[in-house]
Design a protein around this motif. Structure first.
Motif, PDB file in Angstrom:
ATOM      1  N   LYS A 170       0.824  -1.214   0.000  1.00 44.01           N
ATOM      2  CA  LYS A 170       0.000   0.000   0.000  1.00 44.01           C
ATOM      3  C   LYS A 170       0.860   1.267   0.000  1.00 44.01           C
ATOM      4  O   LYS A 170       0.331   2.376   0.027  1.00 44.01           O
ATOM      5  CB  LYS A 170      -0.895   0.015   1.248  1.00 44.01           C
ATOM      6  N   ALA A 171       2.161   1.095   0.019  1.00 45.52           N
ATOM      7  CA  ALA A 171       3.029   2.260   0.275  1.00 45.52           C
ATOM      8  C   ALA A 171       3.439   2.983  -1.005  1.00 45.52           C
ATOM      9  O   ALA A 171       3.775   2.354  -2.011  1.00 45.52           O
ATOM     10  CB  ALA A 171       4.274   1.819   1.036  1.00 45.52           C
ATOM     11  N   GLU A 172       3.391   4.301  -0.921  1.00 46.66           N
ATOM     12  CA  GLU A 172       4.103   5.122  -1.900  1.00 46.66           C
ATOM     13  C   GLU A 172       5.586   4.970  -1.548  1.00 46.66           C
ATOM     14  O   GLU A 172       5.946   4.921  -0.368  1.00 46.66           O
ATOM     15  CB  GLU A 172       3.763   6.610  -1.722  1.00 46.66           C
ATOM     16  N   LEU A 173       6.429   4.926  -2.568  1.00 43.20           N
ATOM     17  CA  LEU A 173       7.858   4.762  -2.304  1.00 43.20           C
ATOM     18  C   LEU A 173       8.594   5.991  -2.827  1.00 43.20           C
ATOM     19  O   LEU A 173       8.382   6.394  -3.977  1.00 43.20           O
ATOM     20  CB  LEU A 173       8.348   3.493  -3.008  1.00 43.20           C
ATOM     21  N   TYR A 174       9.435   6.584  -1.992  1.00 44.38           N
ATOM     22  CA  TYR A 174      10.173   7.786  -2.377  1.00 44.38           C
ATOM     23  C   TYR A 174      11.674   7.512  -2.325  1.00 44.38           C
ATOM     24  O   TYR A 174      12.203   7.092  -1.289  1.00 44.38           O
ATOM     25  CB  TYR A 174       9.852   8.945  -1.416  1.00 44.38           C
ATOM     26  N   LEU A 209       9.291  -3.987  -8.777  1.00 45.10           N
ATOM     27  CA  LEU A 209       8.194  -4.402  -7.895  1.00 45.10           C
ATOM     28  C   LEU A 209       7.388  -3.234  -7.322  1.00 45.10           C
ATOM     29  O   LEU A 209       6.345  -3.443  -6.709  1.00 45.10           O
ATOM     30  CB  LEU A 209       8.747  -5.262  -6.748  1.00 45.10           C
ATOM     31  N   TYR A 210       7.902  -2.010  -7.486  1.00 40.83           N
ATOM     32  CA  TYR A 210       7.198  -0.846  -6.928  1.00 40.83           C
ATOM     33  C   TYR A 210       6.850   0.161  -8.028  1.00 40.83           C
ATOM     34  O   TYR A 210       7.518   1.189  -8.183  1.00 40.83           O
ATOM     35  CB  TYR A 210       8.038  -0.175  -5.828  1.00 40.83           C
ATOM     36  N   PRO A 211       5.783  -0.134  -8.775  1.00 40.21           N
ATOM     37  CA  PRO A 211       5.385   0.815  -9.826  1.00 40.21           C
ATOM     38  C   PRO A 211       5.026   2.190  -9.262  1.00 40.21           C
ATOM     39  O   PRO A 211       5.046   3.173 -10.004  1.00 40.21           O
ATOM     40  CB  PRO A 211       4.175   0.134 -10.481  1.00 40.21           C
ATOM     41  N   LYS A 212       4.711   2.248  -7.958  1.00 41.18           N
ATOM     42  CA  LYS A 212       4.365   3.554  -7.368  1.00 41.18           C
ATOM     43  C   LYS A 212       5.601   4.351  -6.933  1.00 41.18           C
ATOM     44  O   LYS A 212       5.479   5.365  -6.263  1.00 41.18           O
ATOM     45  CB  LYS A 212       3.446   3.351  -6.156  1.00 41.18           C
TER      46      LYS A 212
END
Ligand SMILES: [Zn+2]
Length: 328
Positions: A170-174, A209-212
């Motif tokens: 569920k996480a946005e990744l920065y 793995l983190y499209p976001k």
């Protein structure tokens, strides 16, 4: 007045205060407490360390993924013997090197949960405890709204992709764009030493793995009161995170500062630092500023909970552990 050295002072204490029990009373309660102490001494209970501070409306919780001992010769700029001698003089010397913790920080404001870094997740030393630390707070990884990764070394992002999965769905990744670019560049990867290959491999998996994933350009706010600070040097896109509210603030500086060798000197490095001139420039800038501002610092690899300040002590920079419990 006679000068009391620490050794002389310790020597003058009754033996019971030096590692013995303080609970050897004659009461029944005293006796059972003493028995409990003895059991503990034989088999230490494993507890998950957590430390919480308040920064205005934010609760910041220090968590840790574990630890690893870094060999004394992993610190370019000094010989292994010099680093070991420094550790001995700080009473932290271990047979296997300088102990690095792997601390993460959870920022909560009652609405959002932002995690800074995700730990080594078993890729280095005795690590992989972050999920348990979150559980101790009653949290699962899918309750984390955002993860800020301070840079793309394996010990800061391993937990994101352990098991080849997106562990924070569920996480946005920065992550700073300069690190994303560097650590996914095949030319940089093929020219890098063996000990950095895991980080290159993990970076590729994180991007997949983190499209976001949101690549960060420069200093910016993530949410009001939580902002990115450019600390380029340790890696091209090494960043810190400032948490600020109600006249209080804290800055998480990640790998700005390593135990034993910093902040006393800036011409000593950690093996993983590819651009030493940039790493030195970062510390030359940051340590005096932090000392003059008295900034509350959170640092990944310092002894848990990694909270302290850089202080100038007769011209020498040193790390001063910050009080954190029962301070409000
Ligand atoms: Zn690190």
């Amino acid at each position: 007045m006679p000068q009391l050295s620490r050794r002389a002072f310790a020597g003058a204490l009754p033996l019971g205060l030096l590692g013995g029990s303080l609970l050897g009373g004659a009461t029944i309660e005293g006796a059972s407490a003493l028995a409990a102490t003895q059991v503990t001494a034989k088999s230490p209970v494993s507890v998950t360390p957590l430390a919480q501070i308040r920064i205005g409306r934010f609760t910041v919780t220090a968590l840790t993924d574990g630890y690893a001992d870094m060999p004394y010769d992993y610190f370019p700029g000094r010989t292994g013997a010099e680093v070991e001698q420094a550790a001995i003089s700080q009473f932290t010397a271990r047979q296997t090197g300088v102990r690095f913790l792997f601390n993460q920080y959870l920022i909560e404001d009652g609405e959002r949960r932002i995690l800074i870094d995700a730990g080594a997740a078993g890729s280095i030393g005795q690590t992989g405890q972050l999920p348990d630390a979150l559980n101790a707070l009653g949290l699962q990884r899918d309750q984390i709204d955002a993860v800020i990764v301070t840079h793309m070394h394996q010990d800061h992002m391993g937990g994101l992709i352990l098991g080849g999965k997106n562990n924070f769905p569920k996480a946005e990744l920065y992550i700073d764009r300069r690190d994303v670019t560097h650590w996914t560049d095949p030319a940089k990867r093929s020219g890098a030493p063996d000990y950095l290959q895991t980080s290159f491999k993990m970076a590729e998996e994180v991007v997949r793995l983190y499209p976001k994933l949101q690549a960060i350009d420069g200093e910016r706010e993530i949410v009001p009161g939580v902002s990115i600070v450019d600390l380029t040097g340790h890696t091209p896109g090494h960043i810190g995170v400032r948490v600020e509210d109600g006249g209080k603030s804290m800055i998480m500086v990640s790998d700005m500062i390593f135990p034993v060798v910093h902040p006393a000197a800036t011409d000593v490095f950690f093996l993983f630092e590819q651009d030493r001139a940039a790493a030195k420039a970062m510390r030359d800038r940051f340590f005096p500023r932090a000392a003059s501002e008295g900034a509350l610092i959170a640092a990944t690899h310092m002894p848990f909970p990694g909270l302290g300040r850089v202080v100038a002590d007769h011209g020498e920079m040193r790390w001063q552990v910050a009080d954190w419990a029962l301070q409000d």
